[in-house]
Design a protein around this motif. Structure first.
Motif, PDB file in Angstrom:
ATOM      1  N   HIS A  34       0.836  -1.198   0.000  1.00 60.01           N
ATOM      2  CA  HIS A  34       0.000   0.000   0.000  1.00 60.01           C
ATOM      3  C   HIS A  34       0.877   1.256   0.000  1.00 60.01           C
ATOM      4  O   HIS A  34       1.636   1.476   0.949  1.00 60.01           O
ATOM      5  N   PRO A  35       0.807   2.079  -1.030  1.00 62.60           N
ATOM      6  CA  PRO A  35       1.666   3.265  -1.093  1.00 62.60           C
ATOM      7  C   PRO A  35       1.431   4.233   0.055  1.00 62.60           C
ATOM      8  O   PRO A  35       2.336   4.966   0.456  1.00 62.60           O
ATOM      9  N   GLY A  36       0.205   4.232   0.613  1.00 69.93           N
ATOM     10  CA  GLY A  36      -0.063   5.092   1.758  1.00 69.93           C
ATOM     11  C   GLY A  36       0.824   4.767   2.936  1.00 69.93           C
ATOM     12  O   GLY A  36       1.187   5.659   3.720  1.00 69.93           O
ATOM     13  N   ASN A  37       1.179   3.500   3.085  1.00 73.94           N
ATOM     14  CA  ASN A  37       2.063   3.113   4.176  1.00 73.94           C
ATOM     15  C   ASN A  37       3.456   3.710   4.012  1.00 73.94           C
ATOM     16  O   ASN A  37       4.133   4.033   4.993  1.00 73.94           O
ATOM     17  N   ILE A  38       3.903   3.852   2.773  1.00 74.54           N
ATOM     18  CA  ILE A  38       5.210   4.477   2.528  1.00 74.54           C
ATOM     19  C   ILE A  38       5.175   5.929   2.978  1.00 74.54           C
ATOM     20  O   ILE A  38       6.097   6.424   3.635  1.00 74.54           O
ATOM     21  N   GLY A  39       4.090   6.627   2.652  1.00 78.39           N
ATOM     22  CA  GLY A  39       3.952   8.007   3.084  1.00 78.39           C
ATOM     23  C   GLY A  39       3.883   8.130   4.594  1.00 78.39           C
ATOM     24  O   GLY A  39       4.495   9.037   5.186  1.00 78.39           O
ATOM     25  N   ALA A  40       3.147   7.224   5.244  1.00 77.42           N
ATOM     26  CA  ALA A  40       3.028   7.253   6.704  1.00 77.42           C
ATOM     27  C   ALA A  40       4.367   6.972   7.370  1.00 77.42           C
ATOM     28  O   ALA A  40       4.692   7.548   8.409  1.00 77.42           O
ATOM     29  N   VAL A  41       5.167   6.088   6.764  1.00 73.38           N
ATOM     30  CA  VAL A  41       6.512   5.822   7.289  1.00 73.38           C
ATOM     31  C   VAL A  41       7.386   7.061   7.162  1.00 73.38           C
ATOM     32  O   VAL A  41       8.132   7.412   8.087  1.00 73.38           O
ATOM     33  N   ALA A  42       7.310   7.739   6.015  1.00 73.22           N
ATOM     34  CA  ALA A  42       8.085   8.972   5.834  1.00 73.22           C
ATOM     35  C   ALA A  42       7.709  10.002   6.897  1.00 73.22           C
ATOM     36  O   ALA A  42       8.579  10.682   7.467  1.00 73.22           O
ATOM     37  N   ARG A  43       6.444  10.115   7.202  1.00 69.67           N
ATOM     38  CA  ARG A  43       5.978  11.047   8.244  1.00 69.67           C
ATOM     39  C   ARG A  43       6.556  10.667   9.606  1.00 69.67           C
ATOM     40  O   ARG A  43       7.052  11.524  10.347  1.00 69.67           O
ATOM     41  N   ALA A  44       6.502   9.370   9.935  1.00 67.18           N
ATOM     42  CA  ALA A  44       7.037   8.904  11.219  1.00 67.18           C
ATOM     43  C   ALA A  44       8.530   9.178  11.316  1.00 67.18           C
ATOM     44  O   ALA A  44       9.032   9.616  12.359  1.00 67.18           O
ATOM     45  N   MET A  45       9.246   8.922  10.241  1.00 70.68           N
ATOM     46  CA  MET A  45      10.685   9.143  10.238  1.00 70.68           C
ATOM     47  C   MET A  45      11.029  10.609  10.447  1.00 70.68           C
ATOM     48  O   MET A  45      11.892  10.953  11.264  1.00 70.68           O
ATOM     49  N   LYS A  46      10.364  11.480   9.703  1.00 68.66           N
ATOM     50  CA  LYS A  46      10.705  12.901   9.780  1.00 68.66           C
ATOM     51  C   LYS A  46      10.413  13.468  11.160  1.00 68.66           C
ATOM     52  O   LYS A  46      11.145  14.326  11.667  1.00 68.66           O
ATOM     53  N   ASN A  47       9.358  12.967  11.817  1.00 65.70           N
ATOM     54  CA  ASN A  47       9.064  13.373  13.180  1.00 65.70           C
ATOM     55  C   ASN A  47      10.216  13.059  14.128  1.00 65.70           C
ATOM     56  O   ASN A  47      10.440  13.766  15.109  1.00 65.70           O
ATOM     57  N   MET A  48      10.926  11.977  13.855  1.00 64.66           N
ATOM     58  CA  MET A  48      12.012  11.542  14.724  1.00 64.66           C
ATOM     59  C   MET A  48      13.383  11.892  14.157  1.00 64.66           C
ATOM     60  O   MET A  48      14.408  11.364  14.571  1.00 64.66           O
ATOM     61  N   LYS A  49      13.411  12.778  13.151  1.00 66.86           N
ATOM     62  CA  LYS A  49      14.650  13.333  12.586  1.00 66.86           C
ATOM     63  C   LYS A  49      15.475  12.290  11.835  1.00 66.86           C
ATOM     64  O   LYS A  49      16.697  12.353  11.795  1.00 66.86           O
ATOM     65  N   LEU A  50      14.819  11.319  11.213  1.00 63.97           N
ATOM     66  CA  LEU A  50      15.488  10.367  10.319  1.00 63.97           C
ATOM     67  C   LEU A  50      15.090  10.700   8.897  1.00 63.97           C
ATOM     68  O   LEU A  50      13.939  11.057   8.632  1.00 63.97           O
ATOM     69  N   THR A  51      16.024  10.548   7.980  1.00 66.43           N
ATOM     70  CA  THR A  51      15.778  11.031   6.615  1.00 66.43           C
ATOM     71  C   THR A  51      16.030   9.995   5.522  1.00 66.43           C
ATOM     72  O   THR A  51      15.631  10.219   4.380  1.00 66.43           O
ATOM     73  N   GLU A  52      16.690   8.897   5.837  1.00 61.24           N
ATOM     74  CA  GLU A  52      17.131   7.984   4.772  1.00 61.24           C
ATOM     75  C   GLU A  52      16.150   6.822   4.615  1.00 61.24           C
ATOM     76  O   GLU A  52      16.120   5.890   5.418  1.00 61.24           O
ATOM     77  N   LEU A  53      15.347   6.880   3.577  1.00 63.19           N
ATOM     78  CA  LEU A  53      14.321   5.867   3.297  1.00 63.19           C
ATOM     79  C   LEU A  53      14.703   5.088   2.045  1.00 63.19           C
ATOM     80  O   LEU A  53      14.942   5.676   0.990  1.00 63.19           O
ATOM     81  N   VAL A  65       7.501   3.457  16.499  1.00 57.23           N
ATOM     82  CA  VAL A  65       7.981   2.974  17.793  1.00 57.23           C
ATOM     83  C   VAL A  65       9.505   2.893  17.812  1.00 57.23           C
ATOM     84  O   VAL A  65      10.171   3.374  18.745  1.00 57.23           O
ATOM     85  N   ILE A  66      10.064   2.288  16.784  1.00 52.02           N
ATOM     86  CA  ILE A  66      11.520   2.096  16.759  1.00 52.02           C
ATOM     87  C   ILE A  66      12.250   3.420  16.568  1.00 52.02           C
ATOM     88  O   ILE A  66      13.265   3.691  17.222  1.00 52.02           O
ATOM     89  N   CYS A  67      11.730   4.273  15.698  1.00 48.05           N
ATOM     90  CA  CYS A  67      12.369   5.584  15.491  1.00 48.05           C
ATOM     91  C   CYS A  67      12.295   6.435  16.756  1.00 48.05           C
ATOM     92  O   CYS A  67      13.226   7.192  17.056  1.00 48.05           O
ATOM     93  N   TYR A  68      11.218   6.321  17.502  1.00 47.42           N
ATOM     94  CA  TYR A  68      11.099   7.057  18.760  1.00 47.42           C
ATOM     95  C   TYR A  68      12.180   6.618  19.740  1.00 47.42           C
ATOM     96  O   TYR A  68      12.831   7.459  20.379  1.00 47.42           O
ATOM     97  N   GLU A  69      12.385   5.303  19.866  1.00 46.59           N
ATOM     98  CA  GLU A  69      13.409   4.812  20.790  1.00 46.59           C
ATOM     99  C   GLU A  69      14.802   5.257  20.345  1.00 46.59           C
ATOM    100  O   GLU A  69      15.655   5.612  21.177  1.00 46.59           O
ATOM    101  N   LEU A  70      15.047   5.249  19.050  1.00 40.19           N
ATOM    102  CA  LEU A  70      16.330   5.736  18.542  1.00 40.19           C
ATOM    103  C   LEU A  70      16.522   7.215  18.872  1.00 40.19           C
ATOM    104  O   LEU A  70      17.605   7.650  19.267  1.00 40.19           O
ATOM    105  N   ARG A  71      15.455   7.990  18.710  1.00 38.52           N
ATOM    106  CA  ARG A  71      15.520   9.417  18.992  1.00 38.52           C
ATOM    107  C   ARG A  71      15.776   9.681  20.475  1.00 38.52           C
ATOM    108  O   ARG A  71      16.609  10.509  20.844  1.00 38.52           O
ATOM    109  N   MET A  72      15.075   8.956  21.342  1.00 33.06           N
ATOM    110  CA  MET A  72      15.241   9.167  22.774  1.00 33.06           C
ATOM    111  C   MET A  72      16.652   8.780  23.224  1.00 33.06           C
ATOM    112  O   MET A  72      17.264   9.460  24.050  1.00 33.06           O
TER     113      MET A  72
END
Length: 246
Positions: free
Chosen positions: A14-33, A151-158
């Motif tokens: 589902h392409p929407g999941n790719i967009g949602a992942v990008a949103r989650a990543m950017k919230n946690m300051k990750l950029t490489e998808l 969840v995982i990006c949040y733990e990495l950020r913290m």
């Protein structure tokens, strides 16, 4: 470390999941998808679900095979929702964040997420140094891929924030390492060389391999070898082959 952490999505349906992942990543300051053979991408649904994280979508790297997405990474972690036939080093997201935070700064890390309906295959998981499991409710373990990434990006950020606050300097092995860790491509060439040599000395029967190579793979990946250590192992294999030929 945030610049060296790569989120890899495999065969996303589902392409929407790719967009949602990008949103989650950017919230946690990750950029490489990185995307491995997505069913639909680029796609308007990905843009809509990204909620403005379109720069991650624009810069996403698409690969045909998972091995290509991992080739230059030194630490590869696969997400797994269930136990496997052969146990593999397993951590929770907080433990993973601690490992990533204390790895050498130059370490390129890939965290791999599988298909929405069935996750990663056993062969794909065996490409990883270790697995990460989110300890969700055992009676309802149904995390959307974007939620798992969050969840995982949040733990990495913290972990990064805590380390920055404490000005921590705790290398993975208790001391700064002198050699860069071997990347995934080097490890895969070593495993191919090892399998070839084991067949030549009749230690491995290709018609009845059992679980020999997965267990050897688990043993060596658990050590997280550096470039020199991989070269030493391959040198030993070359010496064995040379003795056989003579």
């Amino acid at each position: 470390m945030s610049n060296n952490i790569r989120i890899v999505l495999v065969n996303t349906t589902h392409p929407g999941n790719i967009g949602a992942v990008a949103r989650a990543m950017k919230n946690m300051k990750l950029t490489e998808l990185h995307l491995v053979a997505p069913k639909f991408f680029p796609h308007e649904d990905a843009v809509a679900r990204s909620s403005g994280a379109t720069d991650l979508l624009d810069n996403a790297v698409v690969h045909e095979a998972l091995a290509d997405a991992l080739a230059d990474c030194q630490l590869v972690v696969g997400t797994s929702a269930r136990g496997r036939h052969i146990p593999w080093p397993l951590v929770n997201p907080r433990e993973l964040a601690g490992i990533v935070q204390t790895a050498p700064d130059s370490t390129r890390v890939a965290i791999v997420f599988g298909r929405e309906d069935r996750g990663l295959t056993n062969d794909e998981l065996q490409l990883c140094h270790q697995h990460v499991h989110i300890p969700a409710n055992p009676d309802f373990c149904s995390l959307n891929v974007a939620a798992a990434v969050q969840v995982i990006c949040y733990e990495l950020r913290m972990a990064a924030l805590y380390a920055e606050q404490a000005q921590a300097d705790q290398p993975q092995w208790g001391t700064p390492w002198d050699i860069e860790l071997a990347d995934h491509g080097e490890l895969e060439r070593m495993f191919a060389h090892l399998e070839e040599t084991l067949v030549e000395i009749a230690f491995l029967d290709p018609d009845n391999p059992r679980q020999l190579m997965p267990r050897l793979r688990r043993l060596l990946l658990r050590a997280v070898p550096d470039k020199v250590e991989v070269n030493v192992l391959r040198g030993i294999l070359k010496a064995v082959q040379k003795r056989i030929d003579s």
